[in-house]
Write a protein that holds these residues in place. Structure first.
Motif, PDB file in Angstrom:
ATOM      1  N   ASP A 182      -6.381  34.170 -11.604  1.00 51.56           N
ATOM      2  CA  ASP A 182      -5.845  32.801 -11.537  1.00 51.56           C
ATOM      3  C   ASP A 182      -4.387  32.739 -11.996  1.00 51.56           C
ATOM      4  O   ASP A 182      -3.820  31.658 -12.141  1.00 51.56           O
ATOM      5  CB  ASP A 182      -6.726  31.824 -12.326  1.00 51.56           C
ATOM      6  N   HIS A 183      -3.784  33.923 -12.207  1.00 46.81           N
ATOM      7  CA  HIS A 183      -2.353  33.989 -12.591  1.00 46.81           C
ATOM      8  C   HIS A 183      -1.597  34.960 -11.679  1.00 46.81           C
ATOM      9  O   HIS A 183      -0.553  34.636 -11.153  1.00 46.81           O
ATOM     10  CB  HIS A 183      -2.215  34.393 -14.073  1.00 46.81           C
TER      11      HIS A 183
ATOM     12  N   ASP B 281      -1.832  32.128 -20.760  1.00 41.40           N
ATOM     13  CA  ASP B 281      -3.149  31.816 -21.319  1.00 41.40           C
ATOM     14  C   ASP B 281      -3.119  32.282 -22.762  1.00 41.40           C
ATOM     15  O   ASP B 281      -2.868  33.467 -23.030  1.00 41.40           O
ATOM     16  CB  ASP B 281      -4.257  32.600 -20.591  1.00 41.40           C
TER      17      ASP B 281
ATOM     18  N   HIS C  66      -0.048  37.425 -16.881  1.00 40.01           N
ATOM     19  CA  HIS C  66      -1.071  38.463 -17.102  1.00 40.01           C
ATOM     20  C   HIS C  66      -1.849  38.692 -15.812  1.00 40.01           C
ATOM     21  O   HIS C  66      -1.634  38.002 -14.823  1.00 40.01           O
ATOM     22  CB  HIS C  66      -1.973  38.111 -18.292  1.00 40.01           C
TER      23      HIS C  66
ATOM     24  N   HIS D 223      -2.923  24.408 -11.697  1.00 44.82           N
ATOM     25  CA  HIS D 223      -3.410  25.385 -12.667  1.00 44.82           C
ATOM     26  C   HIS D 223      -2.270  25.806 -13.599  1.00 44.82           C
ATOM     27  O   HIS D 223      -1.760  24.950 -14.327  1.00 44.82           O
ATOM     28  CB  HIS D 223      -4.051  26.573 -11.940  1.00 44.82           C
TER      29      HIS D 223
ATOM     30  N   HIS E 266      -3.349  24.430 -16.875  1.00 40.62           N
ATOM     31  CA  HIS E 266      -4.608  25.176 -17.049  1.00 40.62           C
ATOM     32  C   HIS E 266      -5.760  24.255 -17.467  1.00 40.62           C
ATOM     33  O   HIS E 266      -6.481  24.522 -18.419  1.00 40.62           O
ATOM     34  CB  HIS E 266      -4.423  26.311 -18.068  1.00 40.62           C
TER      35      HIS E 266
END
Ligand code: NI
Ligand code: MN
Length: 225
Positions: A53-54, A139, A49, A9, A189
Protein backbone atom coordinates in the motif's frame (compact mmCIF):
# COMPACT_ATOMS: atom_id res chain seq x y z
CA UNK A 1 4.35 27.67 -6.44
CA UNK A 2 4.04 24.24 -4.89
CA UNK A 3 0.85 22.23 -5.17
CA UNK A 4 0.26 19.30 -2.87
CA UNK A 5 -2.41 16.87 -3.97
CA UNK A 6 -3.81 13.96 -1.98
CA UNK A 7 -4.20 10.83 -4.10
CA UNK A 8 -5.58 8.71 -1.26
CA UNK A 9 -4.25 6.46 1.55
CA UNK A 10 -0.63 7.70 2.01
CA UNK A 11 -0.12 8.77 -1.59
CA UNK A 12 0.54 12.40 -2.43
CA UNK A 13 1.61 14.29 -5.54
CA UNK A 14 3.71 17.43 -5.29
CA UNK A 15 4.08 19.67 -8.31
CA UNK A 16 6.73 22.36 -8.35
CA UNK A 17 8.14 24.07 -11.40
CA UNK A 18 8.40 21.45 -14.10
CA UNK A 19 8.73 18.62 -11.59
CA UNK A 20 6.19 16.10 -10.39
CA UNK A 21 6.92 14.18 -7.21
CA UNK A 22 4.92 11.11 -6.23
CA UNK A 23 5.03 9.77 -2.69
CA UNK A 24 3.90 6.22 -1.84
CA UNK A 25 2.02 5.80 -5.15
CA UNK A 26 -0.59 3.18 -4.22
CA UNK A 27 -2.92 4.06 -7.10
CA UNK A 28 -4.14 1.22 -9.32
CA UNK A 29 -4.57 -1.08 -6.30
CA UNK A 30 -6.66 1.46 -4.39
CA UNK A 31 -10.19 1.89 -5.73
CA UNK A 32 -10.49 5.13 -3.71
CA UNK A 33 -7.36 6.71 -5.22
CA UNK A 34 -7.85 9.73 -7.50
CA UNK A 35 -4.99 10.62 -9.82
CA UNK A 36 -4.69 11.12 -13.56
CA UNK A 37 -1.77 8.91 -14.48
CA UNK A 38 -1.80 10.02 -18.12
CA UNK A 39 -1.80 13.79 -17.74
CA UNK A 40 0.53 14.45 -14.83
CA UNK A 41 4.28 14.78 -15.13
CA UNK A 42 6.19 12.33 -12.92
CA UNK A 43 9.89 13.03 -12.42
CA UNK A 44 10.55 11.61 -8.95
CA UNK A 45 9.00 8.84 -6.86
CA UNK A 46 9.52 8.40 -3.13
CA UNK A 47 8.60 5.26 -1.22
CA UNK A 48 8.60 5.16 2.60
CA UNK A 49 8.72 1.33 2.84
CA UNK A 50 8.09 -1.85 0.91
CA UNK A 51 4.51 -2.69 1.88
CA UNK A 52 2.16 -2.94 -1.08
CA UNK A 53 0.00 0.00 0.00
CA UNK A 54 3.10 2.24 -0.26
CA UNK A 55 5.33 0.72 -2.96
CA UNK A 56 2.15 0.53 -5.04
CA UNK A 57 2.78 1.42 -8.68
CA UNK A 58 6.28 2.80 -8.07
CA UNK A 59 8.14 0.23 -10.18
CA UNK A 60 5.92 0.35 -13.31
CA UNK A 61 5.69 4.16 -13.08
CA UNK A 62 9.45 4.46 -12.79
CA UNK A 63 9.78 2.46 -16.00
CA UNK A 64 7.01 4.23 -17.95
CA UNK A 65 8.08 7.76 -16.93
CA UNK A 66 11.83 7.20 -16.58
CA UNK A 67 11.38 8.53 -13.03
CA UNK A 68 13.82 7.71 -10.29
CA UNK A 69 12.58 5.98 -7.14
CA UNK A 70 14.26 7.35 -4.06
CA UNK A 71 14.00 5.12 -1.00
CA UNK A 72 16.00 3.23 1.62
CA UNK A 73 19.02 1.34 0.28
CA UNK A 74 17.66 -2.24 0.37
CA UNK A 75 14.32 -1.30 -1.15
CA UNK A 76 16.07 0.75 -3.85
CA UNK A 77 18.13 -2.33 -4.74
CA UNK A 78 14.93 -4.37 -4.93
CA UNK A 79 13.36 -1.80 -7.29
CA UNK A 80 16.49 -1.86 -9.49
CA UNK A 81 16.38 -5.68 -9.59
CA UNK A 82 12.88 -5.30 -11.09
CA UNK A 83 14.14 -2.94 -13.78
CA UNK A 84 13.25 0.39 -12.17
CA UNK A 85 15.55 3.38 -11.89
CA UNK A 86 16.28 3.90 -8.19
CA UNK A 87 18.44 5.80 -5.76
CA UNK A 88 19.22 4.23 -2.41
CA UNK A 89 19.77 6.33 0.71
CA UNK A 90 20.23 5.76 4.41
CA UNK A 91 18.63 7.28 7.48
CA UNK A 92 19.49 10.96 7.82
CA UNK A 93 21.00 11.27 4.39
CA UNK A 94 20.06 14.44 2.51
CA UNK A 95 19.49 13.93 -1.18
CA UNK A 96 19.61 17.03 -3.38
CA UNK A 97 17.31 17.62 -6.34
CA UNK A 98 16.81 20.55 -8.70
CA UNK A 99 13.63 21.40 -6.74
CA UNK A 100 15.12 21.13 -3.24
CA UNK A 101 16.05 18.19 -1.07
CA UNK A 102 14.68 15.14 0.69
CA UNK A 103 15.87 13.38 3.81
CA UNK A 104 14.96 9.90 5.00
CA UNK A 105 14.18 9.89 8.71
CA UNK A 106 13.00 7.24 11.18
CA UNK A 107 9.63 5.54 11.22
CA UNK A 108 8.80 2.70 13.60
CA UNK A 109 7.11 0.01 11.57
CA UNK A 110 8.24 -2.95 9.43
CA UNK A 111 9.11 -3.29 5.77
CA UNK A 112 9.17 -6.16 3.33
CA UNK A 113 9.19 -6.68 -0.42
CA UNK A 114 6.04 -7.98 -2.15
CA UNK A 115 7.66 -11.45 -1.98
CA UNK A 116 8.01 -11.13 1.80
CA UNK A 117 11.75 -10.50 2.03
CA UNK A 118 13.63 -7.89 4.05
CA UNK A 119 13.32 -4.41 2.54
CA UNK A 120 15.47 -2.36 4.91
CA UNK A 121 14.21 0.07 7.51
CA UNK A 122 10.92 1.87 7.00
CA UNK A 123 11.29 5.64 6.73
CA UNK A 124 9.56 8.94 7.07
CA UNK A 125 10.61 11.63 4.60
CA UNK A 126 11.27 15.31 5.04
CA UNK A 127 11.01 17.35 1.85
CA UNK A 128 12.46 20.83 1.62
CA UNK A 129 11.07 22.48 -1.49
CA UNK A 130 12.52 25.97 -1.83
CA UNK A 131 12.33 26.38 1.93
CA UNK A 132 8.86 24.85 2.40
CA UNK A 133 9.21 21.77 4.56
CA UNK A 134 6.78 18.92 4.13
CA UNK A 135 7.12 15.90 6.44
CA UNK A 136 5.56 12.59 5.34
CA UNK A 137 5.51 10.32 8.39
CA UNK A 138 5.15 7.04 6.46
CA UNK A 139 3.66 4.23 8.53
CA UNK A 140 4.71 4.66 12.12
CA UNK A 141 3.77 4.59 15.75
CA UNK A 142 4.17 7.70 17.84
CA UNK A 143 7.87 7.92 18.62
CA UNK A 144 10.15 10.38 20.32
CA UNK A 145 12.35 10.74 17.21
CA UNK A 146 9.62 13.14 16.15
CA UNK A 147 10.82 15.53 18.85
CA UNK A 148 14.19 15.63 17.11
CA UNK A 149 12.56 16.22 13.74
CA UNK A 150 10.58 19.08 15.28
CA UNK A 151 13.61 20.58 16.97
CA UNK A 152 16.02 20.35 14.05
CA UNK A 153 13.87 20.59 10.92
CA UNK A 154 10.62 22.33 12.01
CA UNK A 155 8.34 21.05 9.24
CA UNK A 156 5.70 23.47 7.97
CA UNK A 157 3.27 20.69 7.13
CA UNK A 158 3.10 17.17 8.55
CA UNK A 159 1.28 14.35 6.76
CA UNK A 160 0.30 11.98 9.57
CA UNK A 161 -1.31 8.53 9.63
CA UNK A 162 -4.37 8.36 11.90
CA UNK A 163 -5.97 5.01 11.04
CA UNK A 164 -4.48 2.91 13.88
CA UNK A 165 -4.02 -0.89 13.61
CA UNK A 166 -0.87 -0.50 11.45
CA UNK A 167 0.08 2.99 12.63
CA UNK A 168 -0.63 5.54 15.33
CA UNK A 169 -4.20 6.62 15.95
CA UNK A 170 -5.86 10.04 16.21
CA UNK A 171 -4.79 10.79 19.80
CA UNK A 172 -1.18 9.85 19.08
CA UNK A 173 -1.11 11.83 15.84
CA UNK A 174 -2.21 14.88 17.84
CA UNK A 175 0.82 14.40 20.12
CA UNK A 176 2.99 13.89 17.01
CA UNK A 177 1.86 17.25 15.63
CA UNK A 178 3.11 18.90 18.83
CA UNK A 179 6.42 17.02 18.89
CA UNK A 180 6.99 17.74 15.18
CA UNK A 181 6.43 21.44 15.71
CA UNK A 182 4.17 21.42 12.64
CA UNK A 183 1.97 24.44 11.90
CA UNK A 184 -0.35 22.45 9.69
CA UNK A 185 -1.26 18.78 9.51
CA UNK A 186 -3.02 16.63 6.94
CA UNK A 187 -4.37 13.21 8.02
CA UNK A 188 -3.63 10.12 5.91
CA UNK A 189 -3.70 6.30 6.06
CA UNK A 190 -7.33 6.07 7.19
CA UNK A 191 -10.71 4.93 5.75
CA UNK A 192 -9.09 3.12 2.80
CA UNK A 193 -10.45 -0.10 4.27
CA UNK A 194 -12.37 -1.14 7.41
CA UNK A 195 -9.35 -1.89 9.63
CA UNK A 196 -8.19 1.72 9.50
CA UNK A 197 -11.45 3.60 9.96
CA UNK A 198 -10.96 6.94 11.69
CA UNK A 199 -12.95 10.12 12.23
CA UNK A 200 -10.90 12.85 10.57
CA UNK A 201 -13.24 15.56 11.89
CA UNK A 202 -12.46 14.49 15.46
CA UNK A 203 -8.75 14.76 14.60
CA UNK A 204 -9.31 18.21 13.11
CA UNK A 205 -11.09 19.42 16.26
CA UNK A 206 -8.19 18.25 18.48
CA UNK A 207 -5.57 19.83 16.19
CA UNK A 208 -7.43 23.13 16.04
CA UNK A 209 -7.62 23.19 19.85
CA UNK A 210 -3.81 23.46 19.69
CA UNK A 211 -4.08 26.51 17.42
CA UNK A 212 -2.71 24.49 14.52
CA UNK A 213 -4.27 24.12 11.11
CA UNK A 214 -5.73 20.77 10.04
CA UNK A 215 -6.65 20.28 6.40
CA UNK A 216 -8.72 17.22 5.57
CA UNK A 217 -8.27 16.32 1.91
CA UNK A 218 -10.45 13.90 0.01
CA UNK A 219 -8.64 11.91 -2.68
CA UNK A 220 -8.13 14.21 -5.65
CA UNK A 221 -8.14 17.38 -3.54
CA UNK A 222 -5.09 19.49 -2.84
CA UNK A 223 -3.68 22.73 -1.57
CA UNK A 224 -1.25 25.30 -2.88
CA UNK A 225 1.72 26.26 -0.74
NI1 NI B 1 3.15 -0.45 6.12
MN1 MN C 1 0.47 1.15 5.21
Amino acid sequence: MISLQYIGHSAFYIKTGGYGILIDPFITGNPKAVFDLNNNIITNIFVTHGHGDHLGDAIPLSKSHNAEICTIFELANYCMSKGAKAHGAGMGGKIDFPWGSARLLPAFHSSSTPEGYYAGMPASILFDINGTKIYHAGDTCLNSEMKTVGEIYKPDIALLPIGSNYTMDIEEAVVASIWLNAKEVIPMHYNTFDLIKADALKFKTSIEALNKKCTILNPGEGINL
